[in-house]
Design an enzyme around this catalytic site. Structure first.
Site, short mmCIF file in Angstrom:
data_model
loop_
_atom_site.label_atom_id
_atom_site.label_comp_id
_atom_site.label_asym_id
_atom_site.label_seq_id
_atom_site.Cartn_x
_atom_site.Cartn_y
_atom_site.Cartn_z
N HIS A 234 0.85 -1.19 0.00
CA HIS A 234 0.00 0.00 0.00
C HIS A 234 0.88 1.24 0.00
O HIS A 234 1.94 1.23 0.63
CB HIS A 234 -0.92 0.01 1.23
CG HIS A 234 -2.09 0.92 1.06
ND1 HIS A 234 -2.03 2.26 1.33
CD2 HIS A 234 -3.34 0.67 0.59
CE1 HIS A 234 -3.20 2.80 1.05
NE2 HIS A 234 -4.01 1.86 0.60
N ASP B 54 -7.97 -5.67 0.26
CA ASP B 54 -8.49 -6.37 -0.92
C ASP B 54 -8.06 -7.82 -0.99
O ASP B 54 -8.68 -8.60 -1.71
CB ASP B 54 -8.07 -5.62 -2.19
CG ASP B 54 -8.84 -4.33 -2.30
OD1 ASP B 54 -9.99 -4.31 -1.86
OD2 ASP B 54 -8.28 -3.34 -2.77
#
Ligand code: CMC
Length: 435
Positions: A312, A370
């Site tokens: 991320h 996710d």
């Protein structure tokens, strides 16, 4: 914003140094106000990918990437995920405070009232191929809302903006479920007022005229959690797109449609779909025994292979949403007796191996939300191609809240980045017969 401290920028090319105010937020890094640099020095700043640039002031969501913290309007995501439902979270993001019981009731009723779509919108769907990606359909039909709901397009009127927000939050689940029903050739389902937001999504996707959807509370709660965890994430790529589109004065439905387009990319909201595609391929290539080879490929920069659902830009610690989603993932797999399913077994093994591998540890690459949300949705029977649509349904409240915040600013300006031009300077035109 107050600028008690100042930064001085000095130059080695003879340009006089300049002073810039430094502003403090309530938490998070200070920002240096560079807006006068061009006027005073004739130079731009250069920051592709916004690695060091705050593009706006906001009071909605805060992420501490090093600590792995996410707060909506001051409330930690863990507290909201454990104590609120999605509509309470929507109210909080939109209006800034948690609702009282009466406000929650009124808000739910208003969302219900706007959850149907104009009957003529049904015809859009038949214009698409049955195998169209549902995100392509969603981009189109959300943009098309502007052609139906003209009465709330005056963006200078706060009540119009509020009503547009309610409309888009209420209608996107209906349109998303319609995109799914169209893809499987089943009749569209209408929303049902007696159901929660998440349960309603499930009945619109999985009910048929022959058989109502039988609710499973563990699955409904898991979907509600997916929605809460994806509701906002400060200035990510799709939210920044919504703000940029909105800065030109474009209508809210057009702006949300632009956000959905950006979300579709595999580096952003498309990661949950890309993650499942990756797991399926790994399964087809030989399963758990091939994880070692796959990890080698991921580590080889020339292979172009990434471990989807890991890493991320902001979180350099465990994504707090991933922790909560992991919990829901185990609950759902247990409820459905799927722990031994080969696909889910691969996902769990891959996660374990990656978390112990120095490549991922040293780069602070942890599973993001996710990784697990794809697994949960797959287990619930939601088709892989719908995963990013579900993300869009959840993020719509974040997008519209951020859009509204931006439009409400008195000195809001159109977003217009500058560039470092490295192409030809002006050159002479050569007629075609001499080229
Ligand atoms: N697999 C393998 N290596 C990775 C991965 C990954 N998923 N993510 C980052 N790296 C490596 C990258 O190659 C780089 O290595 P090096 O330092 O040797 O060059 C290092 O880690 C830093 O990565 P980066 O590309 O500079 O990080 P970024 O902030 O530009 O990218 C990201 C963040 C999310 C785009 C990236 O981690 C990625 O592509 N992940 C996979 C896609 C994904 O899961 N996206 C969903 C994000 S969460 C949902 C959302 O908020 O939208």
């Amino acid at each position: 914003m107050k600028g008690e401290h100042k930064a001085t920028l000095s130059f080695s090319d003879g340009t006089p140094s300049i002073e810039m105010p430094i502003y403090k937020g309530t938490v998070g890094p200070d920002v240096i106000d560079i807006r006068k640099i061009y006027g005073q020095t004739g130079k731009f700043t250069f920051d592709p990918g916004f690695m060091s640039t705050a593009a706006c002031e906001s009071k909605i969501t805060y992420i501490d990437g090093d600590k792995g913290e996410l707060v909506y309007r001051g409330y930690p995501i863990e507290v909201l995920a454990q104590n609120c439902d999605f509509l309470e979270t929507c109210y909080l993001l939109l209006y800034g405070e948690l609702p009282t019981a009466a406000e929650r009731g009124q808000f739910g009723a208003e969302i219900n009232n706007h959850s149907m779509v104009h009957e003529q919108m049904h015809r859009f769907f038949t214009g698409f191929r049955r195998d169209a990606h549902p995100m392509a359909i969603l981009v189109a039909v959300i943009g098309a809302l502007a052609a139906f709901y003209h009465d709330t397009l005056d963006i200078t009127d706060p009540e119009s903006r509020r009503k547009s927000a309610i409309r888009v939050i209420a209608k996107i689940p209906t349109l998303m479920a319609m995109a799914y029903k169209y893809s499987v050739g089943e009749p569209f389902r209408y929303p049902r007022f007696e159901l929660s937001f998440a349960a309603n999504i499930m009945q619109m996707m999985f009910g048929t005229p022959c058989e109502d959807y039988v609710r499973n509370d563990v699955l409904v709660r898991a979907l509600d959690r997916i929605l809460i965890l994806h509701a906002d994430h400060e200035q990510n790529a799709s939210t920044s797109t919504v703000r940029l589109a909105g800065s030109s004065g474009a209508n809210p439905f057009a702006c949300i449609s632009a956000g959905i387009s950006t979300l579709w990319g595999p580096a952003h909201g498309g990661a949950n779909e890309a993650c499942l595609v990756m797991l399926n391929k790994l399964l087809a290539d030989g399963g758990v025994s091939k994880i070692g080879d796959f990890i080698k490929q991921v580590k080889d920069k020339d292979s172009g292979v990434k471990l989807m659902g890991f890493g991320h830009r902001v979180y350099k610690n465990y994504d707090p949403r991933a922790k909560l989603m992991r919990e829901s993932c185990h609950e759902v797999l247990t409820e459905l007796g799927l722990h031994d399913d080969p696909l889910f077994a691969i996902a769990m093994k891959l996660e374990q191996i990656a978390l112990e591998d120095d490549y991922f540890v040293s780069r602070k690459l942890y599973p993001n939300v996710d990784y697990y949300s794809g697994i949960v949705q797959k287990a619930m029977g939601i088709p892989v191609s719908m995963f990013t649509c579900m993300f869009a349904v959840a993020r719509t409240v974040g997008w519209i809240s951020q859009w509204n915040e931006m439009i409400s600013e008195p000195d809001q300006k159109i977003g217009r980045p500058r560039q470092l031009y490295t192409g030809y300077p002006t050159r002479e035109f050569i007629p075609m017969n001499k080229r």
